[in-house]
Write a protein that holds these residues in place. Structure first.
Motif, short mmCIF file in Angstrom:
data_model
loop_
_atom_site.label_atom_id
_atom_site.label_comp_id
_atom_site.label_asym_id
_atom_site.label_seq_id
_atom_site.Cartn_x
_atom_site.Cartn_y
_atom_site.Cartn_z
N ASN A 163 -53.80 142.12 22.74
CA ASN A 163 -54.84 142.59 22.94
C ASN A 163 -55.22 142.60 24.20
O ASN A 163 -56.10 143.51 24.88
N VAL A 164 -55.08 141.37 25.05
CA VAL A 164 -55.18 141.48 26.47
C VAL A 164 -54.39 142.57 27.32
O VAL A 164 -54.87 143.17 28.02
N LEU B 213 -56.38 134.84 34.68
CA LEU B 213 -56.53 135.67 33.13
C LEU B 213 -56.02 135.07 32.27
O LEU B 213 -56.56 134.80 31.02
N SER B 214 -54.83 134.25 32.28
CA SER B 214 -54.27 133.40 31.37
C SER B 214 -55.29 132.19 30.99
O SER B 214 -55.50 131.92 29.78
N ASN B 215 -56.01 131.34 31.77
CA ASN B 215 -56.97 130.48 31.52
C ASN B 215 -58.05 131.02 30.63
O ASN B 215 -58.47 130.24 29.60
N ILE B 216 -58.77 132.21 30.97
CA ILE B 216 -59.73 132.61 30.17
C ILE B 216 -59.64 133.19 28.89
O ILE B 216 -60.36 132.91 27.98
N ALA B 217 -58.23 133.81 28.89
CA ALA B 217 -57.85 134.44 27.47
C ALA B 217 -57.63 133.36 26.67
O ALA B 217 -57.76 133.66 25.17
N ARG C 65 -42.68 133.96 29.77
CA ARG C 65 -42.98 132.78 30.55
C ARG C 65 -41.68 131.87 30.79
O ARG C 65 -40.97 131.65 29.89
N GLY C 66 -41.79 131.42 32.12
CA GLY C 66 -40.77 130.32 32.39
C GLY C 66 -39.26 130.75 32.72
O GLY C 66 -38.49 130.17 32.77
N GLN D 144 -47.84 135.53 28.94
CA GLN D 144 -49.10 134.46 28.86
C GLN D 144 -50.15 134.94 29.89
O GLN D 144 -51.09 134.20 30.39
N HIS D 145 -49.90 136.09 30.68
CA HIS D 145 -50.98 136.74 31.65
C HIS D 145 -50.89 136.20 32.84
O HIS D 145 -51.96 136.14 33.47
N GLU D 146 -49.84 135.35 33.28
CA GLU D 146 -49.86 134.97 34.80
C GLU D 146 -49.53 135.65 35.65
O GLU D 146 -48.23 136.48 35.41
N LEU D 147 -50.06 135.99 36.77
CA LEU D 147 -49.51 136.76 37.72
C LEU D 147 -48.43 136.24 38.44
O LEU D 147 -48.48 135.16 39.22
#
Length: 379
Positions: free
Chosen positions: A199-200, A246-250, A222-223, A287-290
């Motif tokens: 959904n993000v 974004l990852s942290n707040i999601a 990721r990774g 995981q939405h990390e830029l």
């Protein structure tokens, strides 16, 4: 009813839309939800669509109207703004009201009493599965409903543009290896938590399309580092360490997701989506990390050029067609297709300046690159 529709496309699609809402309401009831809105019958849907269509072709103070109409009783809304006198549903009144209601999240309430449809006021909060019609631009109407989870992008049911009607086909989500983001847009198997990764990505896609510059978003596991084999080096705008705003707040826990959290999440989505307007592609982890933006995509060493892709548009009557990737779009589409062809555990989101939006993914079942045209789902 006293309102007599004249827009032929409204009549052709009204019964299909009613059936969609009836089916989804039955599923919601079976799942134990009793907070759904009333379902408009086909003749009411036809009348609302007709009035909205003719209003969309008018102008108020030189501007075409943008307005969201929701079918519900006043007591089904939360803290509604009520007109002292009911107003009849008509293109002229919709056009007059539109300038004051064009901001996102404001819905003009309409209800049926006896033989008359009337406008009763406005609301910011509507029930689950509430019938909503958005006037997006002259001649362009989008019929949608609020998701059962109650937050995020509404689920589109149909798009009408002049005499062209596109009804969303939920069955497209059952195509083998259909990307989770497409399933979520079709509201099939969508998890209830809005901060779910799928959904993000929907919110990122909506924001990418909204800035109208065009853009490409590449999503990689990721990774992993294999994606670097498909990028031209050096990368001018690489990010180190990976940006995790974004990852942290999601990933905030359920109990802490209140209004400030929602606003913060929206800001982070706009932040990342804005970077896709920079020439080149934006890279994020699943995981939405830029990871980087403005990168140039190149063919992986030893890989063949991608020469075919199966195109899917999740609307009724559409068939899967196999074409050369160059037939879908320009350089941006071709490079994104090559990236996913080479990096088969990745996804690519491509927004065109004209509003078209494509998701590329690899299908193991079909042993082929797939391209999902989802602009109808993002309106």
């Amino acid at each position: 009813m006293t309102y007599e529709p004249t827009y032929q496309a409204a009549r052709s699609v009204a019964a299909t839309i009613e059936a969609h809402f009836v089916e989804h309401a039955a599923l919601a009831c079976k799942a134990g939800s009793d907070s759904t809105a009333s379902i408009p019958p086909a003749n009411v849907i036809e009348a609302i669509v007709d009035a909205a269509f003719w209003a969309s072709l008018r102008k108020e103070e030189g501007n075409p109207p943008k307005i969201s109409i929701a079918f519900l009783r006043p007591d089904q809304a939360e803290d509604p703004l009520l007109f002292e006198k009911r107003l009849p549903l008509s293109p002229a009144i919709l056009t007059k009201l539109a300038p004051g209601l064009e901001r996102a999240g404001i819905h003009l309430g309409v209800w049926l009493e006896g033989d008359d449809l009337f406008l009763w006021g406005t609301t910011l909060i509507i029930p689950n599965l509430c019938f909503v019609l958005d006037v997006s631009e002259p001649g362009l109407l989008v019929i949608k409903h609020r998701r059962m989870c109650g937050f995020g992008k509404f689920t589109n049911v149909a798009v009408l543009k002049g005499d062209q009607v596109k009804v969303v086909n939920d069955e497209s989500a059952r195509i083998p290896d259909c990307p989770p983001v497409v399933k979520a847009l079709l509201d099939l198997g969508s998890p209830p938590a809005w901060n779910d990764p799928v959904n993000v990505l929907i919110q990122l896609a909506v924001s990418m399309r909204g800035h109208q510059h065009g853009g490409c978003l590449l999503v990689v596991p990721r990774g992993t580092h294999q994606w670097r084999e498909s990028i031209i080096h050096p990368m001018q705008y690489s990010v180190s360490p990976a940006f995790s705003g974004l990852s942290n707040i999601a990933n905030v826990e359920d109990g802490l997701r209140e209004s400030p959290w929602q606003s913060g999440l929206s800001r982070e989505v706009e932040h990342i989506a804005g970077l896709t307007a920079v020439d080149g592609a934006t890279l994020v982890s699943d995981q939405h990390e830029l990871l980087a933006f403005g990168v140039k995509i190149g063919r992986r060493e030893g890989s063949d050029p991608v020469d075919r892709v199966a195109v899917v548009e999740p609307v009724a009557g559409s068939e899967i067609t196999v074409v050369h990737p160059g037939q879908i779009g320009g350089t941006r589409h071709l490079s994104a297709a090559q990236f996913v062809y080479d990096q088969r555990n990745a996804f690519a989101f491509v927004a065109s300046q004209d509003g078209h939006f494509t998701v590329f993914s690899w299908s193991e079942a079909a042993d082929m690159l797939m391209a999902y045209r989802i602009d109808t789902l993002l309106l």
